[in-house]
Design a protein around this motif. Sequence first.
Motif, PDB file in Angstrom:
ATOM      1  N   ALA A  37       9.789   8.006  -2.199  1.00  0.00           N
ATOM      2  CA  ALA A  37       9.452   6.694  -2.754  1.00  0.00           C
ATOM      3  C   ALA A  37       8.155   6.758  -3.558  1.00  0.00           C
ATOM      4  O   ALA A  37       8.039   6.177  -4.645  1.00  0.00           O
ATOM      5  N   LEU A  38       7.167   7.490  -3.036  1.00  0.00           N
ATOM      6  CA  LEU A  38       5.890   7.632  -3.742  1.00  0.00           C
ATOM      7  C   LEU A  38       6.064   8.418  -5.035  1.00  0.00           C
ATOM      8  O   LEU A  38       5.440   8.101  -6.057  1.00  0.00           O
ATOM      9  N   ALA A  41       7.600   6.158  -7.536  1.00  0.00           N
ATOM     10  CA  ALA A  41       6.575   5.233  -8.017  1.00  0.00           C
ATOM     11  C   ALA A  41       5.648   5.928  -9.009  1.00  0.00           C
ATOM     12  O   ALA A  41       5.223   5.327 -10.002  1.00  0.00           O
ATOM     13  N   SER A  42       5.359   7.201  -8.760  1.00  0.00           N
ATOM     14  CA  SER A  42       4.529   7.973  -9.688  1.00  0.00           C
ATOM     15  C   SER A  42       5.217   8.111 -11.040  1.00  0.00           C
ATOM     16  O   SER A  42       4.585   7.959 -12.093  1.00  0.00           O
ATOM     17  N   GLY A  44       7.439   6.097 -12.303  1.00  0.00           N
ATOM     18  CA  GLY A  44       7.402   4.789 -12.939  1.00  0.00           C
ATOM     19  C   GLY A  44       6.039   4.478 -13.537  1.00  0.00           C
ATOM     20  O   GLY A  44       5.937   3.927 -14.638  1.00  0.00           O
ATOM     21  N   ALA A  45       4.984   4.844 -12.809  1.00  0.00           N
ATOM     22  CA  ALA A  45       3.631   4.617 -13.317  1.00  0.00           C
ATOM     23  C   ALA A  45       3.375   5.456 -14.565  1.00  0.00           C
ATOM     24  O   ALA A  45       2.737   4.992 -15.522  1.00  0.00           O
ATOM     25  N   ALA A  54      -0.468   7.189 -11.443  1.00  0.00           N
ATOM     26  CA  ALA A  54       0.601   8.188 -11.363  1.00  0.00           C
ATOM     27  C   ALA A  54       0.132   9.456 -10.674  1.00  0.00           C
ATOM     28  O   ALA A  54       0.851  10.015  -9.831  1.00  0.00           O
ATOM     29  N   LEU A  57      -0.409   8.758  -6.843  1.00  0.00           N
ATOM     30  CA  LEU A  57       0.881   8.633  -6.165  1.00  0.00           C
ATOM     31  C   LEU A  57       1.582   9.982  -6.057  1.00  0.00           C
ATOM     32  O   LEU A  57       2.203  10.284  -5.023  1.00  0.00           O
ATOM     33  N   TRP A  58       1.496  10.786  -7.104  1.00  0.00           N
ATOM     34  CA  TRP A  58       2.140  12.102  -7.078  1.00  0.00           C
ATOM     35  C   TRP A  58       1.544  12.990  -5.991  1.00  0.00           C
ATOM     36  O   TRP A  58       2.264  13.615  -5.203  1.00  0.00           O
ATOM     37  N   SER A  61       2.409  11.807  -2.548  1.00  0.00           N
ATOM     38  CA  SER A  61       3.823  12.080  -2.261  1.00  0.00           C
ATOM     39  C   SER A  61       4.035  13.521  -1.839  1.00  0.00           C
ATOM     40  O   SER A  61       4.857  13.813  -0.966  1.00  0.00           O
TER      41      SER A  61
END
Length: 208
Positions: A37-38, A41-42, A44-45, A54, A57-58, A61
Amino acid sequence: MLDRTMRAVLSGPLDAMAAALDRPGVTPDRLTLAGLALALASAGAAAAQWWAAAIVLWLVSRVADGLDGTLARRRRARGDGGDSEAGGFLDITADFIAYGTGVLGVAWGATAGYGVAWWPFLLVLVVYYVNGTAFLAFSSIAERTGRRIDDGRSLSFLGRIAEGTETIVVHALWLILPFWSGGIAVVWSVFVGISAVQRVVVGYRLLR
């Protein structure tokens, strides 16, 4: 190339974090899904050109991705493990999704924000496809024929110059330097392509 070294270096910190997370409500599979999920989200960012978000989040993750296996091994050691085969399957599937969407996200953001060409990222996806095919095909056949490579991971892993550590670093690098991401992608595709050829050759020889 660096996976074995990094696993040795990070084993202590990961063990400590896994011990802190070792609670009834926390399972290796949930950590895998949280990491995925993270990573999504990365991506998407990155597509939205929120580069700072990004990269954070990466990296988080990938910590979650490292913790799922550590927690699973900790629980198996005390006889409290779940289905490690199902967990291994979920983990490798999540990794492939994370890497693929990561490429797409940075490509989207870099082309829109800096005019970077698309084709280097398409090239990365092609060599990822070839490399993943060789890796998974070898693991499946090696397991069936009794030639499994056991290094503590769920699959028989043919290590080469482009492994998980290098992939994490490169994906982080083009999030930090999106304006250079096209050039980074070209160089990276060469390294992954070489690794794919190595895995095909070595895997074929080992299975003969």
